[in-house]
Design a protein around this motif. Structure first.
Motif, short mmCIF file in Angstrom:
data_model
loop_
_atom_site.label_atom_id
_atom_site.label_comp_id
_atom_site.label_asym_id
_atom_site.label_seq_id
_atom_site.Cartn_x
_atom_site.Cartn_y
_atom_site.Cartn_z
N ARG A 90 0.79 -1.36 -0.08
CA ARG A 90 -0.03 -0.15 0.15
C ARG A 90 0.87 1.26 -0.01
O ARG A 90 1.76 1.53 0.66
CB ARG A 90 -0.88 0.06 1.39
CG ARG A 90 -1.80 1.19 1.35
CD ARG A 90 -2.85 1.13 2.49
NE ARG A 90 -3.88 2.13 2.63
CZ ARG A 90 -3.63 3.18 3.55
NH1 ARG A 90 -2.54 3.06 4.11
NH2 ARG A 90 -4.49 4.07 3.61
N TYR A 91 0.89 2.08 -0.92
CA TYR A 91 1.35 3.40 -0.96
C TYR A 91 0.31 4.60 -0.86
O TYR A 91 -0.80 4.48 -1.27
CB TYR A 91 2.13 3.54 -2.55
CG TYR A 91 2.93 2.26 -2.74
CD1 TYR A 91 4.32 2.38 -2.18
CD2 TYR A 91 2.67 1.25 -3.21
CE1 TYR A 91 5.08 1.12 -2.42
CE2 TYR A 91 3.60 0.02 -3.29
CZ TYR A 91 4.72 0.16 -3.05
OH TYR A 91 5.76 -0.81 -3.02
N VAL A 92 1.01 5.54 -0.15
CA VAL A 92 0.15 6.75 0.14
C VAL A 92 0.67 8.00 -0.08
O VAL A 92 1.85 8.11 -0.61
CB VAL A 92 -0.19 6.71 1.62
CG1 VAL A 92 -0.85 5.33 2.18
CG2 VAL A 92 0.90 6.96 2.36
N SER A 93 -0.24 9.14 -0.51
CA SER A 93 0.43 10.22 -0.89
C SER A 93 0.90 11.11 0.35
O SER A 93 1.80 12.09 0.18
CB SER A 93 -0.51 11.05 -1.51
OG SER A 93 -1.84 11.22 -0.56
N GLY A 94 0.61 10.89 1.51
CA GLY A 94 1.24 11.54 2.56
C GLY A 94 0.69 11.12 3.85
O GLY A 94 -0.07 10.19 3.91
N PRO A 95 1.29 11.65 5.13
CA PRO A 95 0.68 11.08 6.44
C PRO A 95 -0.64 10.96 6.86
O PRO A 95 -0.96 10.25 7.69
CB PRO A 95 1.61 11.90 7.48
CG PRO A 95 2.08 13.17 6.57
CD PRO A 95 2.18 12.72 5.15
N GLY A 96 -1.34 11.96 5.88
CA GLY A 96 -2.65 11.83 6.49
C GLY A 96 -3.52 10.54 5.90
O GLY A 96 -4.68 10.37 6.31
N MET A 97 -3.10 9.82 5.42
CA MET A 97 -3.49 8.70 4.71
C MET A 97 -3.23 7.36 5.70
O MET A 97 -3.33 6.26 5.53
CB MET A 97 -3.07 8.37 3.47
CG MET A 97 -3.56 9.52 2.60
SD MET A 97 -5.27 9.84 2.66
CE MET A 97 -6.15 8.36 1.77
N CYS A 98 -2.44 7.80 6.72
CA CYS A 98 -1.81 6.53 7.91
C CYS A 98 -2.70 6.62 9.08
O CYS A 98 -3.48 7.64 9.40
CB CYS A 98 -0.32 6.90 8.09
SG CYS A 98 0.54 6.60 6.54
N LEU A 99 -2.70 5.51 9.81
CA LEU A 99 -3.24 5.57 11.05
C LEU A 99 -2.62 6.32 12.00
O LEU A 99 -1.41 6.79 11.87
CB LEU A 99 -3.38 4.18 11.50
CG LEU A 99 -4.10 3.10 11.00
CD1 LEU A 99 -3.76 1.58 11.49
CD2 LEU A 99 -5.44 3.49 10.74
N LEU A 100 -3.16 6.96 13.06
CA LEU A 100 -2.63 7.63 14.19
C LEU A 100 -1.40 7.30 14.79
O LEU A 100 -0.30 8.21 14.85
CB LEU A 100 -3.43 8.11 15.22
CG LEU A 100 -4.83 8.96 14.68
CD1 LEU A 100 -5.74 9.09 15.94
CD2 LEU A 100 -4.26 10.32 14.42
N ASP A 101 -1.12 5.99 14.97
CA ASP A 101 0.16 5.54 15.60
C ASP A 101 1.27 5.05 14.42
O ASP A 101 1.98 4.11 14.50
CB ASP A 101 -0.04 4.36 16.32
CG ASP A 101 -0.72 3.08 15.60
OD1 ASP A 101 -1.21 3.48 14.46
OD2 ASP A 101 -0.75 2.07 16.22
N GLN A 102 1.19 5.60 13.07
CA GLN A 102 1.76 5.31 11.99
C GLN A 102 2.74 6.65 11.52
O GLN A 102 2.13 7.75 11.64
CB GLN A 102 1.13 4.67 10.80
CG GLN A 102 0.38 3.34 11.31
CD GLN A 102 -0.17 2.83 10.14
OE1 GLN A 102 -0.60 3.20 9.50
NE2 GLN A 102 0.23 1.45 9.82
N THR A 103 3.62 6.49 10.87
CA THR A 103 4.45 7.69 10.11
C THR A 103 4.58 7.21 8.74
O THR A 103 4.30 6.00 8.64
CB THR A 103 5.77 8.00 10.97
OG1 THR A 103 6.30 9.05 10.24
CG2 THR A 103 6.80 6.71 11.03
N THR A 104 5.40 8.05 7.97
CA THR A 104 5.57 7.68 6.62
C THR A 104 7.16 7.48 6.60
O THR A 104 7.53 7.87 7.16
CB THR A 104 5.10 8.66 5.66
OG1 THR A 104 5.67 9.92 5.95
CG2 THR A 104 3.34 8.64 5.60
#
Length: 73
Positions: A31-45
């Motif tokens: 899974r690839y995301v465009s930025g940190p807003g697409m991750c869970l709160l306890d995750q980073t990019t």
């Protein structure tokens, strides 16, 4: 399948969708995301590069990874 896409196509897909699962080989995907807003709160990019039809290392966006806290923090 990223190896059938240009670098611009793969990166553009991640940007336009915000989050997308890409096949990077016949048996591998992530899974690839465009930025940190697409991750869970306890995750980073972390930056993510994949092989595409025109590049061996195409920056497509980021992957979400768990935040690791050091003991004592």
């Amino acid at each position: 399948m990223t190896q059938a896409m240009s670098c611009n196509e793969a990166a553009g897909l991640v940007r336009s969708q915000g989050a997308v699962v890409l096949h990077t080989s016949p048996t591998t995907y992530d899974r690839y995301v465009s930025g940190p807003g697409m991750c869970l709160l306890d995750q980073t990019t972390e930056p993510a590069w994949v092989r595409t039809a025109d590049s061996t290392q195409c920056f497509v966006g980021y992957r979400c990874r768990a935040i690791e806290l050091e003991i004592g923090q």
